[in-house]
Design a protein around this motif. Structure first.
Motif, PDB file in Angstrom:
ATOM      1  N   GLY A  36      21.643  19.700 -20.924  1.00  0.00           N
ATOM      2  CA  GLY A  36      21.010  19.842 -22.220  1.00  0.00           C
ATOM      3  C   GLY A  36      21.241  18.668 -23.164  1.00  0.00           C
ATOM      4  O   GLY A  36      20.445  18.414 -24.057  1.00  0.00           O
ATOM      5  N   ASP A  37      22.344  17.915 -22.989  1.00  0.00           N
ATOM      6  CA  ASP A  37      22.619  16.797 -23.881  1.00  0.00           C
ATOM      7  C   ASP A  37      21.647  15.655 -23.670  1.00  0.00           C
ATOM      8  O   ASP A  37      21.657  14.681 -24.429  1.00  0.00           O
ATOM      9  CB  ASP A  37      24.058  16.291 -23.659  1.00  0.00           C
ATOM     10  N   ALA A  38      20.804  15.718 -22.583  1.00  0.00           N
ATOM     11  CA  ALA A  38      19.844  14.651 -22.333  1.00  0.00           C
ATOM     12  C   ALA A  38      18.545  14.864 -23.090  1.00  0.00           C
ATOM     13  O   ALA A  38      17.625  14.068 -22.961  1.00  0.00           O
ATOM     14  CB  ALA A  38      19.562  14.547 -20.830  1.00  0.00           C
ATOM     15  N   ARG A  69      21.897  21.914 -39.692  1.00  0.00           N
ATOM     16  CA  ARG A  69      21.438  21.385 -38.394  1.00  0.00           C
ATOM     17  C   ARG A  69      20.038  21.893 -38.069  1.00  0.00           C
ATOM     18  O   ARG A  69      19.213  21.155 -37.525  1.00  0.00           O
ATOM     19  CB  ARG A  69      22.416  21.811 -37.289  1.00  0.00           C
ATOM     20  N   VAL A  70      19.779  23.163 -38.403  1.00  0.00           N
ATOM     21  CA  VAL A  70      18.444  23.719 -38.155  1.00  0.00           C
ATOM     22  C   VAL A  70      17.399  22.969 -38.980  1.00  0.00           C
ATOM     23  O   VAL A  70      16.321  22.621 -38.480  1.00  0.00           O
ATOM     24  CB  VAL A  70      18.418  25.220 -38.496  1.00  0.00           C
ATOM     25  N   ILE A 251      23.007  20.744 -31.313  1.00  0.00           N
ATOM     26  CA  ILE A 251      22.967  21.763 -30.275  1.00  0.00           C
ATOM     27  C   ILE A 251      24.396  21.995 -29.816  1.00  0.00           C
ATOM     28  O   ILE A 251      25.101  21.048 -29.472  1.00  0.00           O
ATOM     29  CB  ILE A 251      22.096  21.329 -29.078  1.00  0.00           C
ATOM     30  N   VAL A 252      24.831  23.239 -29.835  1.00  0.00           N
ATOM     31  CA  VAL A 252      26.222  23.556 -29.510  1.00  0.00           C
ATOM     32  C   VAL A 252      26.535  23.136 -28.073  1.00  0.00           C
ATOM     33  O   VAL A 252      25.842  23.542 -27.138  1.00  0.00           O
ATOM     34  CB  VAL A 252      26.492  25.056 -29.681  1.00  0.00           C
ATOM     35  N   ASP A 335      30.836  16.404 -27.319  1.00  0.00           N
ATOM     36  CA  ASP A 335      29.592  15.772 -27.762  1.00  0.00           C
ATOM     37  C   ASP A 335      29.822  14.410 -28.394  1.00  0.00           C
ATOM     38  O   ASP A 335      28.910  13.823 -28.980  1.00  0.00           O
ATOM     39  CB  ASP A 335      28.829  16.675 -28.728  1.00  0.00           C
ATOM     40  N   GLY A 336      31.055  13.887 -28.287  1.00  0.00           N
ATOM     41  CA  GLY A 336      31.342  12.544 -28.760  1.00  0.00           C
ATOM     42  C   GLY A 336      31.931  12.443 -30.150  1.00  0.00           C
ATOM     43  O   GLY A 336      32.352  11.361 -30.562  1.00  0.00           O
ATOM     44  N   PHE A 337      31.986  13.528 -30.909  1.00  0.00           N
ATOM     45  CA  PHE A 337      32.587  13.514 -32.234  1.00  0.00           C
ATOM     46  C   PHE A 337      34.076  13.200 -32.121  1.00  0.00           C
ATOM     47  O   PHE A 337      34.753  13.630 -31.180  1.00  0.00           O
ATOM     48  CB  PHE A 337      32.392  14.868 -32.906  1.00  0.00           C
TER      49      PHE A 337
END
Length: 524
Positions: A36-38, A69-70, A251-252, A335-337
């Motif tokens: 999903g991260d793609a 975020r939405v 996205i979680v 997610d890179g944070f």
């Protein structure tokens, strides 16, 4: 193929929007297979978050709260729809120009995907497939709108001559609309199927099936009187579903505990990498801890209290062997944070945890499943990394975390704060005896006193609820004999070190808001 613009502008825009939807649906479908991260939409949204100035992010949190975020994703989709409509209008007279625009816009999405942390070549596949699908759909719809020469298909329809001469072509509304309907169905099916093929279902199943071990150090029972149980007063324990969420994840992240690992490295003698099973086998500590977001305005909602279960961070760091000079823990999310936590705070004996559970159940996915950090006494942006996968022992003069170059302080100790929950701002009350109540917090010091005053009068001591320790908020209440008229109610707290909450109003940047919460009510 070059044609005069026999297709109306609205029809070209419709073709472009449908083609854009098919492109996104195809990309989501492939992203559901490869990860999903793609997804290019998420990647572009993340890039927008990263590139936005701090003031804009603060506005988004203040204006939209947990829905920021939405709103951002919705904004990205609106922009995509407008661009797609424009490309459709452009393609009416020259399909090639429209297709070139699709490729150019796809390149933006591809760049966003490939610059994400940990991106690989396979992550480009959803965007590439989406671009190809969008190009084919746009060309197909434009072809359906001008299907053939008027003489052979629909001589009764209005016609124009092909540029440079030749047989006339007609605009066929019905074929365009039926084709567009099919494209909408395909786009929706691809999006839904891609979401279904994603990892959320597997992660949710793994979470539900998880059996939590008993804590080696259980939290003591809550002392009597921790919750006044007043209607409208914030409860001592915040339900998981009601716990605030403020983070940068559009996205979680869906992190499978079976593949999760935590790497501890940097200024250590013995780098460590542990699995989720390894973590659960360690002695686990249970603790009641209130978390607070630095984005919380005075009197704001971004604070919550829960009972957490996890492994002590200090124990793992001691096993790794801390080297002299280290003063910062740079933690990284799936997610890179990144966030930077003062090392001395984690090592001073407080219950700083790699948490695996919240209020007796595995962490909710939205709150960091399978593992997150919980550190009492620090705002979340420097302590509470969700979906944590990496911990680098380093120095503040060597590394910077996500928020520091964006104008926030490198260290974020929580400021003493109090909030009025009852009565609500603007409430109309009957004159007579009523209760003023709320919560106050000063993690990791503890709240020692809360005072209330009405209309600038003398400060009055509120009664305090019991607490299990210095790391949670504390309920307070005061009985007030209200007289008719308009009244201003003000609150201040004093922590166990004798520091009284300042009246000076300061914004949340760079290290948390200050000031006293005030509400105005009317009594009759």
């Amino acid at each position: 193929m070059q044609r005069n613009s026999v297709i109306p502008a609205w029809a070209g825009a419709l073709a472009g929007i449908v083609a854009g939807g098919v492109a996104l649906g195809a990309a989501q479908l492939v992203a559901g297979v490869v990860g999903g991260d793609a997804s290019p939409v998420v990647a572009v949204g993340d890039a927008v978050v990263d590139l936005s100035p701090a003031a804009l992010k603060e506005f988004a949190v203040a204006a939209f709260g947990v829905y920021d975020r939405v709103v951002l994703l919705g904004g990205v989709l609106v922009v995509l729809a407008l661009v797609a409509a424009g490309l459709g209008v452009l393609a009416r007279g020259a399909v090639g120009r429209g297709l070139a625009g699709v490729v150019a816009f796809g390149a933006v999405g591809l760049a966003a995907v490939l610059t994400r942390p940990g991106a690989g070549a396979v992550d480009a596949l959803p965007t590439v497939v989406g671009v190809v699908a969008g190009m084919w759909t746009l060309s197909w719809l434009i072809g359906r709108a001008t299907p053939s020469a008027v003489s052979s298909v629909a001589p009764e329809l209005p016609a124009v001559m092909r540029a440079g001469g030749g047989e006339p072509y007609a605009f066929d509304r019905r074929r365009l609309l039926t084709g567009a309907a099919g494209g909408v169905v395909a786009a929706g099916a691809g999006t839904l199927l891609g979401h279904g093929l994603g990892s959320r279902r597997a992660v949710d199943a793994a979470r539900v099936a998880l059996a939590l071990p008993a804590p080696a150090t259980p939290a003591p029972p809550l002392p009597p009187g921790t919750d006044f149980k007043l209607n409208g007063l914030t409860p001592f324990i915040t339900k998981n579903a009601d716990f605030y969420r403020v983070d940068t994840a559009l996205i979680v992240p869906q992190v499978d505990p079976a593949t999760w690992t935590l790497r501890v490295h940097g200024l250590v003698d013995r780098p460590i990498e542990i699995t989720y099973e390894d973590l659960l086998r360690r002695p686990l500590t249970e603790a009641d801890i209130t978390l607070t977001c630095v984005s919380n305005e005075v009197g704001g909602p971004y604070a919550g209290n829960a009972r957490w279960l996890g492994a002590r961070m200090a124990d793992l760091l001691r096993e790794a062997g801390l080297r002299s000079g280290a003063d910062m823990l740079l933690s990284t999310s799936a997610d890179g944070f990144t966030c930077g936590t003062p090392l001395d705070v984690v090592m001073d004996g407080r219950d700083a945890l790699f948490a695996v559970a919240m209020n007796g159940e595995p962490l909710p996915v939205d709150h960091g499943f399978p593992v997150r950090q919980v550190v009492p006494g620090l705002y979340g942006y420097v302590s509470a990394t969700k979906w944590v996968v990496d911990l680098k022992v380093t120095r503040f003069d060597t590394d910077e975390a996500y928020w520091t170059p964006r104008g926030w302080a490198a260290k974020g100790p929580i400021k003493t704060q109090s909030r009025i929950d009852l009565p609500k701002p603007g409430a109309t009350l009957p004159a007579g005896r009523t209760t003023i109540a709320g919560v106050a917090w000063a993690q990791h010091t503890g709240v020692d006193a809360v005072e209330v005053r009405v209309d600038g009068g003398a400060w009055q001591q509120a009664r305090l609820a019991a607490v299990p320790g210095p790391d949670t908020w504390r309920q307070w209440a005061l009985d007030w004999d209200a007289t008719p008229g308009d009244h201003t109610i003000e609150v201040r707290a004093t922590d166990a070190a004798g520091r009284t909450q300042t009246a000076e109003r300061r914004p949340i940047t760079p290290d948390g808001a200050t000031g006293r919460h005030t509400v105005t009510v009317h009594t009759t």
